[in-house]
Design a protein around this motif. Structure first.
Motif, short mmCIF file in Angstrom:
data_model
loop_
_atom_site.label_atom_id
_atom_site.label_comp_id
_atom_site.label_asym_id
_atom_site.label_seq_id
_atom_site.Cartn_x
_atom_site.Cartn_y
_atom_site.Cartn_z
N GLY A 205 -63.02 -9.26 0.17
CA GLY A 205 -63.58 -8.75 2.40
C GLY A 205 -65.04 -9.60 2.33
O GLY A 205 -65.98 -9.76 1.62
N ASN A 206 -65.22 -9.01 3.62
CA ASN A 206 -66.64 -9.56 3.92
C ASN A 206 -67.14 -8.12 5.30
O ASN A 206 -66.47 -7.63 5.78
N ILE A 207 -68.84 -7.82 5.24
CA ILE A 207 -68.92 -6.81 5.42
C ILE A 207 -69.15 -7.32 6.56
O ILE A 207 -69.49 -5.94 7.45
N ILE A 212 -67.22 -1.17 3.52
CA ILE A 212 -67.64 -0.97 2.26
C ILE A 212 -66.57 -0.37 2.10
O ILE A 212 -66.24 -0.37 0.88
N TYR A 213 -66.51 1.01 2.42
CA TYR A 213 -65.82 2.05 2.22
C TYR A 213 -63.87 1.55 1.84
O TYR A 213 -63.16 0.99 1.55
N ASP A 214 -64.24 0.24 3.30
CA ASP A 214 -62.51 0.04 3.27
C ASP A 214 -62.84 -1.21 2.46
O ASP A 214 -61.34 -1.54 1.75
N LYS A 220 -56.70 -5.70 -2.39
CA LYS A 220 -57.63 -6.54 -2.97
C LYS A 220 -57.89 -5.87 -4.30
O LYS A 220 -58.29 -6.40 -4.65
N PHE A 221 -59.23 -5.21 -3.70
CA PHE A 221 -59.68 -4.37 -4.73
C PHE A 221 -58.97 -3.53 -5.45
O PHE A 221 -59.03 -4.01 -7.02
#
Length: 256
Positions: A205-207, A212-214, A220-221
């Motif tokens: 992901g990319n902020i 950050i929550y998503d 993916k996480f």
């Protein structure tokens, strides 16, 4: 990391300040090269982040920079120093200058004492190479006597299997909770697997365009956590780094 991107991240972190143990403003870089570091520390503290730390090789730890980061509210500084011997230090950390490092660190201890910065935790850390491990006892006592809050001896490791010959007998799935406890955000905003995913091979992901929550709760996480549990992640199955594995000597009482 550009300040605007950092600000986006730290403001979201502040929403979870009651749950965050610490925010480290560094990864594999030398944080004292970042001219906005004091502002980044100050912003985090102003938003209520309880604990902010950095790790540095202390080459650039000048008096002005020490005062700037402690004025900003830094809670902990980790000093990565491999030996009390110039020959050993400069062989392990190519291009380093132990005399300069020692002078900088002496100034840090002096400022901490003069300004009565009792809340500033100074940790000195040695990576255990064959060249320096025999001096561990003298090394740890030296820094405790100087005023260090704690001194750590950390085993060298193979960086997620990148260096197969380092402690090869310890290769395998070690006890690791990083995927459930720690989020690494690189300077381009990418959330990677862990601090050993230095090239950002895992892009979770990319902020810049996600919260950050998503990212933390995203698919993916979830997928990499499942793969880790099933021992399907080669990066992890070949890794011999165990978080929190070190020998530690702590100061019994504040320096006088």
């Amino acid at each position: 990391m550009p300040f605007e991107l950092y600000e986006k991240a730290i403001r979201e972190c502040a929403k979870y300040k009651d749950y965050l143990e610490t925010v480290g403003i560094y990864m594999l870089n030398e944080p004292l090269l970042d001219r906005t570091l004091p502002e980044k520390i100050a912003l985090a503290k102003s938003l209520g982040i309880k604990h902010v730390h950095i790790a540095t090789n202390a080459e650039l730890l000048t008096e002005d920079k020490i005062n700037a980061i402690v004025d900003a509210g830094l809670d902990k500084i980790i000093l990565s120093i491999e030996s009390l011997s110039s020959a050993i230090q400069e062989n392990i950390r190519i291009g380093s200058h132990l005399d300069r490092i020692k002078a900088n660190v002496d100034k840090l201890f002096q400022i901490k004492k003069e300004r009565q910065l009792d809340g500033l935790h100074i940790q000195v850390r040695m990576l255990a190479f064959p060249q320096n491990q025999p001096e561990w006892e003298n090394y740890s006592q030296h820094w405790i006597d100087k005023g260090a809050s704690s001194v750590h001896l950390q085993p060298v490791h193979n960086w997620g299997g990148s260096f197969a010959d380092i402690n090869r007998e310890e290769v395998g799935m070690n006890i690791c909770n990083y995927l459930w406890s720690t989020l690494i955000i690189q300077s381009d905003g990418n959330a990677c697997l862990c601090c050993l995913d230095s090239a950002g091979d895992f892009r979770l992901g990319n902020i810049k365009n996600e919260s950050i929550y998503d990212i933390w709760h995203g698919k993916k996480f979830e997928d990499v956590r499942w793969q880790f549990q099933q021992k399907l992640l080669k990066k992890c199955t070949e890794c011999n780094f165990t978080p929190g594995r070190y020998i530690s000597v702590k100061r019994a009482s504040p320096p006088k």
